[in-house]
Design a protein around this motif. Structure first.
Motif, short mmCIF file in Angstrom:
data_model
loop_
_atom_site.label_atom_id
_atom_site.label_comp_id
_atom_site.label_asym_id
_atom_site.label_seq_id
_atom_site.Cartn_x
_atom_site.Cartn_y
_atom_site.Cartn_z
N LYS A 423 0.82 -1.21 0.00
CA LYS A 423 0.00 0.00 0.00
C LYS A 423 0.86 1.27 0.00
O LYS A 423 0.62 2.22 0.77
CB LYS A 423 -0.93 -0.02 1.22
CG LYS A 423 -1.99 -1.11 1.16
CD LYS A 423 -3.01 -0.98 2.27
CE LYS A 423 -2.45 -1.43 3.60
NZ LYS A 423 -3.49 -1.42 4.66
N LYS A 424 1.88 1.31 -0.85
CA LYS A 424 2.75 2.49 -0.92
C LYS A 424 3.51 2.47 -2.24
O LYS A 424 3.31 1.59 -3.07
CB LYS A 424 3.73 2.50 0.26
CG LYS A 424 4.64 1.26 0.33
CD LYS A 424 5.55 1.31 1.55
CE LYS A 424 6.45 0.08 1.61
NZ LYS A 424 7.37 0.13 2.78
N ASP A 425 4.39 3.45 -2.40
CA ASP A 425 5.29 3.54 -3.56
C ASP A 425 4.54 3.66 -4.88
O ASP A 425 5.03 3.25 -5.93
CB ASP A 425 6.23 2.33 -3.62
CG ASP A 425 7.07 2.16 -2.37
OD1 ASP A 425 7.35 3.19 -1.72
OD2 ASP A 425 7.42 1.01 -2.04
N GLY A 426 3.34 4.23 -4.84
CA GLY A 426 2.59 4.46 -6.07
C GLY A 426 1.85 3.24 -6.59
O GLY A 426 1.16 3.32 -7.63
N LEU A 427 1.96 2.10 -5.91
CA LEU A 427 1.29 0.88 -6.41
C LEU A 427 -0.24 0.97 -6.31
O LEU A 427 -0.94 0.59 -7.27
CB LEU A 427 1.80 -0.36 -5.65
CG LEU A 427 3.31 -0.62 -5.67
CD1 LEU A 427 3.61 -2.01 -5.13
CD2 LEU A 427 3.87 -0.48 -7.08
N PRO A 428 -0.80 1.48 -5.19
CA PRO A 428 -2.26 1.61 -5.14
C PRO A 428 -2.81 2.53 -6.24
O PRO A 428 -3.87 2.24 -6.81
CB PRO A 428 -2.52 2.20 -3.75
CG PRO A 428 -1.35 1.76 -2.94
CD PRO A 428 -0.19 1.83 -3.90
N GLU A 429 -2.09 3.61 -6.53
CA GLU A 429 -2.57 4.54 -7.55
C GLU A 429 -2.62 3.87 -8.93
O GLU A 429 -3.58 4.03 -9.69
CB GLU A 429 -1.67 5.78 -7.61
CG GLU A 429 -1.79 6.70 -6.39
CD GLU A 429 -1.05 6.17 -5.15
OE1 GLU A 429 -1.22 6.76 -4.08
OE2 GLU A 429 -0.30 5.16 -5.28
N LEU A 430 -1.57 3.09 -9.25
CA LEU A 430 -1.53 2.39 -10.55
C LEU A 430 -2.62 1.31 -10.59
O LEU A 430 -3.28 1.11 -11.62
CB LEU A 430 -0.15 1.77 -10.77
CG LEU A 430 0.07 1.08 -12.13
CD1 LEU A 430 -0.18 2.05 -13.28
CD2 LEU A 430 1.48 0.51 -12.21
N ALA A 431 -2.81 0.63 -9.45
CA ALA A 431 -3.83 -0.42 -9.37
C ALA A 431 -5.23 0.17 -9.55
O ALA A 431 -6.08 -0.40 -10.24
CB ALA A 431 -3.73 -1.16 -8.05
N GLU A 432 -5.49 1.32 -8.94
CA GLU A 432 -6.80 1.94 -9.06
C GLU A 432 -7.06 2.43 -10.48
O GLU A 432 -8.20 2.38 -10.97
CB GLU A 432 -6.91 3.11 -8.07
CG GLU A 432 -7.04 2.64 -6.62
CD GLU A 432 -7.00 3.79 -5.63
OE1 GLU A 432 -6.88 4.95 -6.08
OE2 GLU A 432 -7.08 3.52 -4.41
N LYS A 433 -6.02 2.86 -11.15
CA LYS A 433 -6.16 3.28 -12.55
C LYS A 433 -6.56 2.09 -13.42
O LYS A 433 -7.44 2.19 -14.29
CB LYS A 433 -4.83 3.87 -13.03
CG LYS A 433 -4.88 4.39 -14.46
CD LYS A 433 -3.53 4.99 -14.86
CE LYS A 433 -3.56 5.46 -16.32
NZ LYS A 433 -2.23 6.00 -16.74
N LEU A 434 -5.91 0.92 -13.19
CA LEU A 434 -6.27 -0.28 -13.94
C LEU A 434 -7.69 -0.73 -13.59
O LEU A 434 -8.46 -1.13 -14.47
CB LEU A 434 -5.28 -1.41 -13.63
CG LEU A 434 -5.58 -2.78 -14.24
CD1 LEU A 434 -5.62 -2.70 -15.77
CD2 LEU A 434 -4.57 -3.82 -13.77
N MET A 435 -8.03 -0.61 -12.31
CA MET A 435 -9.36 -1.01 -11.85
C MET A 435 -10.45 -0.20 -12.56
O MET A 435 -11.47 -0.76 -13.00
CB MET A 435 -9.45 -0.80 -10.34
CG MET A 435 -10.79 -1.19 -9.73
SD MET A 435 -11.03 -2.97 -9.72
CE MET A 435 -12.66 -3.03 -8.96
N LYS A 436 -10.25 1.09 -12.68
CA LYS A 436 -11.24 1.93 -13.35
C LYS A 436 -11.44 1.53 -14.80
O LYS A 436 -12.56 1.61 -15.34
CB LYS A 436 -10.81 3.41 -13.27
CG LYS A 436 -11.00 4.01 -11.89
CD LYS A 436 -10.59 5.48 -11.87
CE LYS A 436 -10.79 6.08 -10.49
NZ LYS A 436 -10.38 7.51 -10.44
N LYS A 437 -10.37 1.10 -15.43
CA LYS A 437 -10.46 0.66 -16.82
C LYS A 437 -11.22 -0.67 -16.94
O LYS A 437 -12.10 -0.84 -17.80
CB LYS A 437 -9.06 0.52 -17.43
CG LYS A 437 -9.05 0.05 -18.87
CD LYS A 437 -7.63 -0.07 -19.39
CE LYS A 437 -7.62 -0.58 -20.84
NZ LYS A 437 -6.24 -0.76 -21.34
N LEU A 438 -10.90 -1.61 -16.04
CA LEU A 438 -11.50 -2.95 -16.12
C LEU A 438 -12.97 -2.96 -15.72
O LEU A 438 -13.77 -3.72 -16.28
CB LEU A 438 -10.72 -3.92 -15.23
CG LEU A 438 -9.28 -4.23 -15.62
CD1 LEU A 438 -8.66 -5.20 -14.61
CD2 LEU A 438 -9.20 -4.81 -17.03
#
Length: 517
Positions: A423-438
């Motif tokens: 839950k750090k280092d920009g991973l949640p932000e990238l994951a949420e971006k992919l989630m919005k697309k899927l």
């Protein structure tokens, strides 16, 4: 694993992972009534979509309707439900428990069949590849003795049912030494008939209200709308009308989880045909419906036909498609040749002409009907039964295990889980971006809590086909790790390719393509 243990594990799993809950549980529940949870409703909707699209998209001559649950009371007089929709009821005087007499006899017959199956299984292990099942069952003395008992019981039982001989049904129970599962005694009452329809009142004042029924099946809503659909849709025979909807039966003994309930959902299609062509169409729908089931991939050995020897008064042919549930082979779908009984009865009771003018024959007639009727809840249970798997694993020399639902990807309630490694280092932000697309294409879940291994196990337990892990490398090169549920194989893929990878397996149209003639 014993059948009873299998069923208990399935029921427990369904509650623990949000598939099915006992209804009104905070008030100690309501017998044989269940609520579908967040994952259950998604799976149920996917099953209905698979059936609906198969019927209405792959068949240009089948259309759908949604008829009301309340119908004019004369509907049920015409259909025969008021006078003949009964089950044979019997009570045990010691336990005060109530049973269906036919169920007691059929369960006893199943136990006899289980003896044969056990003998066959033992012989198959003993003789290995050289084992000839057909020869064994036709020559083994013990098998022949038990088969004789089954045949004699079946003949006697069918005679009693056909003659509606309630005294003989009770005598069969006595002669077979069938005891109450609770008390263990044979202190039975007489057998009597019990009507299964729920009554209610239509009207604001009870004295002025008229008695109507909650529909016990969805089929009659199709039959009374036959003329409306045929004329407005300019339908030409052969054509079908499909419907999905709730039905209600006041079952004497509702049990075996969602297999038999008092409130349930049906997917029915009535196919209207020219008289004389019914056996051809009966064969077609019998084969086509089994293909629909087998396309899900649970294995041919999970299905079998059961052709009816005792036919309903309206039918001239009937068969069940049975699935291997935890409690043995049971009906999941029925295919019936209903002749012209239903339309003929509604024509008689309504006084309205319900016929079809055939331009090829230049004559009018009452169409015959082939029915396919499948319980959504039973289908739901068959999918979960076939998918539920306990696996022993060995990871880096250590033993492990998992429970996984190997639900066909197109039916899975959740198609993909998006999991940032930390839950750090920009991973949640990238994951949420992919989630919005899927989430625009699929039902997905986003999870951050616990170790990645625990998250994998949770997704396995609800049947999620794909887990997508976002790690530090993802930030660097826009790739992710995609994990496949059944094999647990992992591979590195471009983040832009994830959506298409999921769609390839999860698109319900891929299942339907296998069923195109």
């Amino acid at each position: 694993m014993a059948q009873e243990d299998q069923l208990k594990k399935l029921i427990s799993h369904c509650k623990e992972y949000g598939f099915i809950f006992p209804s009104s549980e905070i008030y100690d529940g309501l017998a044989a009534v269940y609520d579908y949870g967040q994952n259950g409703v998604e799976l149920k909707n996917n099953i209905k979509e698979y059936w609906w699209k198969f019927m209405t998209r792959l068949h240009q001559n089948i259309v759908g309707i949604d008829a009301a649950i309340f119908m004019h009371p004369k509907t049920w007089e015409a259909s025969g439900h008021v006078g003949a929709f009964n089950d044979p009821l019997i009570d045990n005087k010691d336990s005060k428990k109530r049973y269906r007499a036919d169920n007691l006899i059929e369960e006893y017959r199943d136990k006899l069949q289980a003896k044969i199956d056990k003998e066959v299984e033992k012989a198959a292990k003993k003789f290995g590849e050289s084992f000839d099942r057909a020869q064994f069952v036709s020559t083994n003395a013990r098998v022949l003795e038990v088969q004789k008992q089954i045949d004699e019981l079946t003949e006697r039982y069918d005679r009693a049912l056909n003659a509606n001989d309630l005294n003989e049904l009770r005598q069969i129970i006595i002669d077979c030494d069938i005891v109450c599962p609770i008390s263990g005694t044979k202190n039975w009452t007489e057998v009597r008939q019990f009507n299964l329809m729920f009554k209610t009142q239509l009207g604001s004042v009870s004295e002025e209200a008229s008695t109507i029924y909650l529909r016990p099946e969805t089929a009659q809503g199709i039959f009374v709308n036959y003329l409306n659909v045929q004329k407005t849709g300019r339908m030409k025979i052969p054509f079908g009308i499909a419907q999905i909807g709730k039905a209600f039966r006041n079952e004497i003994v509702a049990r075996q989880f969602v297999f038999r309930m008092r409130e349930f959902e049906q997917m029915e299609m009535q196919f209207f045909i020219r008289p004389g062509s019914e056996m051809e169409w009966f064969k077609y729908w019998k084969e086509m419906r089994l293909r629909w089931h087998k396309t899900l991939g649970f294995g041919d050995d999970h299905y079998r036909y059961h052709d009816h020897e005792k036919l309903a008064h309206y039918a001239n042919a009937a068969t069940d498609i049975e699935f291997k549930f935890p409690m043995g082979f049971k009906e999941v779908e029925g295919i019936h040749s209903r002749t012209d009984f239903d339309l003929g009865q509604h024509q008689k009771f309504s006084g309205k002409k319900i016929q079809y003018f055939d331009p090829e024959l230049c004559q009018s007639y009452t169409p015959y009907v082939i029915e396919t009727s499948i319980g959504v809840d039973r289908m739901f249970m068959s999918v979960l039964s076939g998918a539920y798997t306990e696996e022993q694993l060995e990871t880096e020399g250590a033993k492990d295990s998992r429970v996984v639902l190997k639900i066909p990807a197109a039916l899975a309630p959740v198609k993909a889980a998006v999991l940032p490694l930390v839950k750090k280092d920009g991973l949640p932000e990238l994951a949420e971006k992919l989630m919005k697309k899927l989430m625009l294409r699929f039902n997905c879940q986003y999870e951050e809590k616990d170790s990645i291994g625990k998250r994998y196990r949770r997704q396995d337990a609800i049947g999620t086909p794909f887990c997508i892990t976002i790690d530090h490398q993802s930030v660097e090169d826009n790739t992710v790790t995609i994990r496949y549920r059944d094999s647990m194989k992992q591979e590195r893929v471009a983040i832009d390719a994830v959506s298409d990878i999921i769609a390839k397996d999860c698109d319900i149209n891929n299942l339907l393509a296998q069923l195109q003639d």
